[in-house]
Design a protein around this motif. Structure first.
Motif, mmCIF file in Angstrom:
data_model
loop_
_atom_site.group_PDB
_atom_site.id
_atom_site.type_symbol
_atom_site.label_atom_id
_atom_site.label_comp_id
_atom_site.label_asym_id
_atom_site.label_seq_id
_atom_site.Cartn_x
_atom_site.Cartn_y
_atom_site.Cartn_z
ATOM 1 N N LEU A 9 -7.095 8.619 -8.536
ATOM 2 C CA LEU A 9 -6.232 10.104 -9.719
ATOM 3 C C LEU A 9 -6.471 10.685 -10.175
ATOM 4 C CD1 LEU A 9 -2.997 10.324 -9.390
ATOM 5 C CD2 LEU A 9 -2.901 9.121 -10.653
ATOM 6 N N ALA B 121 -2.947 13.581 -6.748
ATOM 7 C CA ALA B 121 -1.815 12.353 -6.152
ATOM 8 C C ALA B 121 -3.442 11.512 -5.790
ATOM 9 C CB ALA B 121 -1.184 13.106 -4.574
ATOM 10 N N GLY B 122 -2.629 10.137 -5.447
ATOM 11 C CA GLY B 122 -4.040 9.023 -4.908
ATOM 12 C C GLY B 122 -3.760 7.589 -4.469
ATOM 13 N N ASN B 123 -4.204 7.386 -3.465
ATOM 14 C CA ASN B 123 -3.822 5.996 -3.473
ATOM 15 C C ASN B 123 -3.365 4.837 -3.983
ATOM 16 O OD1 ASN B 123 -4.003 6.812 -0.331
ATOM 17 N ND2 ASN B 123 -6.281 7.067 -0.603
ATOM 18 N N PHE B 124 -2.334 3.860 -3.629
ATOM 19 C CA PHE B 124 -2.103 2.773 -4.218
ATOM 20 C C PHE B 124 -2.214 1.615 -3.536
ATOM 21 C CE2 PHE B 124 1.695 0.728 -5.824
ATOM 22 C CZ PHE B 124 1.559 -0.111 -7.006
ATOM 23 N N GLN B 125 -2.444 0.515 -3.717
ATOM 24 C CA GLN B 125 -2.307 -0.729 -3.202
ATOM 25 C C GLN B 125 -1.975 -1.816 -4.953
ATOM 26 O OE1 GLN B 125 -5.822 -3.151 -2.652
ATOM 27 N NE2 GLN B 125 -4.511 -2.994 -0.541
ATOM 28 N N ILE C 235 -5.521 1.927 -8.706
ATOM 29 C CA ILE C 235 -5.056 3.429 -8.603
ATOM 30 C C ILE C 235 -6.915 3.769 -7.566
ATOM 31 C CG2 ILE C 235 -3.996 5.160 -9.061
ATOM 32 C CD1 ILE C 235 -1.820 4.321 -9.698
ATOM 33 N N ASN D 166 1.157 -0.864 -0.225
ATOM 34 C CA ASN D 166 -0.002 -0.297 0.129
ATOM 35 C C ASN D 166 1.102 1.185 0.254
ATOM 36 O OD1 ASN D 166 -2.480 -0.986 0.664
ATOM 37 N ND2 ASN D 166 -1.663 -2.042 1.916
ATOM 38 N N GLY D 167 0.228 2.493 -1.088
ATOM 39 C CA GLY D 167 1.053 3.567 -0.987
ATOM 40 C C GLY D 167 0.600 4.930 -0.570
ATOM 41 N N PHE D 168 1.552 5.694 -2.192
ATOM 42 C CA PHE D 168 0.915 7.096 -2.929
ATOM 43 C C PHE D 168 1.388 6.854 -4.095
ATOM 44 C CE2 PHE D 168 0.516 11.282 -2.373
ATOM 45 C CZ PHE D 168 -1.109 11.056 -2.064
ATOM 46 N N VAL D 169 0.963 7.318 -4.994
ATOM 47 C CA VAL D 169 1.062 7.481 -6.233
ATOM 48 C C VAL D 169 0.801 9.254 -6.402
ATOM 49 C CG1 VAL D 169 -1.289 6.837 -7.494
ATOM 50 C CG2 VAL D 169 1.150 7.088 -8.675
ATOM 51 N N VAL D 170 2.163 9.924 -7.297
ATOM 52 C CA VAL D 170 1.537 11.011 -8.369
ATOM 53 C C VAL D 170 1.381 10.973 -9.040
ATOM 54 C CG1 VAL D 170 2.441 13.424 -8.296
ATOM 55 C CG2 VAL D 170 2.354 11.924 -5.639
#
Length: 67
Positions: free
Chosen positions: A60, A40-44, A57, A23-27
């Motif tokens: 985004l 930006a948004g969340n990532f899995q 995602i 899990n993380g964050f994406v730009v």
């Protein structure tokens, strides 16, 4: 500009079996006509090291991306 916030693994360090959830964050950088902006948004990533990964995602720039 593209960058990764983690280091790279050698092929010998990547498992060939088992599962993991990342899990993380994406730009992202976007261009729409004359407008350029960053969103930006969340990532899995759900990974099965034997068969591949499902990447999600959920939001985004107002869109959902899945693979």
């Amino acid at each position: 500009m593209t960058w990764v916030a983690e280091g790279w693994l050698s092929p010998a360090e990547v498992p060939v079996s088992g599962t993991a959830v990342y899990n993380g964050f994406v730009v992202g950088s976007f261009k729409n006509a004359n407008d350029e902006y960053v969103a930006a948004g969340n990532f899995q990533a759900n990974v099965n090291f034997a068969s591949g990964a499902t990447i999600s995602i959920p939001s985004l720039d107002g869109r959902a991306y899945c693979r």
